[in-house]
Design a protein around this motif. Structure first.
Motif, PDB file in Angstrom:
ATOM      1  N   LYS A  80      -1.019  -3.473   2.264  1.00 18.92           N
ATOM      2  CA  LYS A  80      -1.311  -2.079   2.585  1.00 18.92           C
ATOM      3  C   LYS A  80      -0.032  -1.326   2.919  1.00 18.92           C
ATOM      4  O   LYS A  80       0.170  -0.182   2.473  1.00 18.92           O
ATOM      5  CB  LYS A  80      -2.272  -2.010   3.768  1.00 18.92           C
ATOM      6  N   ASN A 136       1.358   1.897   0.827  1.00 18.47           N
ATOM      7  CA  ASN A 136       1.630   3.187   1.471  1.00 18.47           C
ATOM      8  C   ASN A 136       3.070   3.629   1.226  1.00 18.47           C
ATOM      9  O   ASN A 136       3.341   4.824   1.033  1.00 18.47           O
ATOM     10  CB  ASN A 136       1.365   3.098   2.979  1.00 18.47           C
ATOM     11  N   LYS A 163       3.571   4.736  -2.517  1.00 16.03           N
ATOM     12  CA  LYS A 163       2.905   6.016  -2.740  1.00 16.03           C
ATOM     13  C   LYS A 163       3.685   7.162  -2.108  1.00 16.03           C
ATOM     14  O   LYS A 163       3.682   8.285  -2.622  1.00 16.03           O
ATOM     15  CB  LYS A 163       1.483   5.976  -2.170  1.00 16.03           C
ATOM     16  N   SER A 164       4.356   6.876  -0.993  1.00 15.46           N
ATOM     17  CA  SER A 164       5.161   7.921  -0.358  1.00 15.46           C
ATOM     18  C   SER A 164       6.378   8.250  -1.205  1.00 15.46           C
ATOM     19  O   SER A 164       6.883   9.375  -1.169  1.00 15.46           O
ATOM     20  CB  SER A 164       5.604   7.474   1.041  1.00 15.46           C
TER      21      SER A 164
END
Length: 208
Positions: A169, A173, A176-177
């Motif tokens: 996870k 994250n 994706k950032s």
């Protein structure tokens, strides 16, 4: 005590920790591919469970100067309760380099040097994403992530026997950032990995 540990797994290394003077045994436990750190009282030979280490190790915060950044670094030790590994944590941020690992048979090279190195790497990373990656074409981005993910899965597969441990996870994250269109790019990447990608396993890992 060490002889008893061989029943739990394969001993990789054993040494007297320079700072605490405890006997540290690194072993790969049965049915596990990760290294676990076991501490033993070097005088009595008794095993020291992770939850009892505070009686032998100083976990209080300490301040040291970081001259290059004109500030003080607040250092403390943190324990990974699963593996027993310990890390020096500057300003609340774990730096996963060899020098940040607390247990060592030798004097540590210096937390300030490690901190400076980490800060420099951060600066270089930010420069890459802002000044280089943002100018990539879509095909160049696919090429970048293909190389990155293929390498990561291969390294994790060799180290742990589980190439999908590359994904988590926190990892998802982060990517994706950096790349808002990552999901679309990742589909193109998986088609070029050279093996049948397990999407169910990937979806499970990126939620944990």
């Amino acid at each position: 005590m060490i002889n008893k540990l061989t029943d739990k797994g394969k001993i990789v290394k054993k040494y007297i920790d320079f700072e605490t003077r405890l006997l540290v045994v690194e072993l790969i436990k049965n049915n596990s591919n990760s290294i676990h750190f076991v501490t033993i009282n070097s005088r009595s030979g008794e095993l020291i469970p992770v939850e009892e280490r505070s009686g032998f190790i100083d976990y209080s915060e300490k301040e040291i100067p970081a001259k290059r950044h004109n500030c003080n670094i607040v250092i403390c030790r943190e324990v990974n309760n699963s593996t027993g590994a310990e890390f020096f944590v500057p300003n609340g941020e774990i730096m996963l380099s060899k020098k940040s690992i607390a247990f060592s048979s030798k004097r540590h090279e210096g937390i300030e040097a490690d901190f400076n190195e980490a800060e420099l790497l951060k600066e270089r990373e930010e420069s890459f994403w802002l000044n280089e990656y943002n100018n990539y074409s879509r095909s160049k981005k696919i090429e970048y992530w293909l190389s990155n993910i293929h390498h990561g899965m291969r390294i994790q597969g060799e180290a742990t026997g589980d190439k999908y441990s590359e994904f988590s996870k926190a990892w998802y994250n982060y990517v994706k950032s950096r790349e808002p269109d990552f999901d679309s790019i990742f589909i193109a990447v998986t088609r070029q990995l050279g093996f049948d990608f397990d999407w169910n396993e990937y979806e499970k890992r990126k939620r944990v």
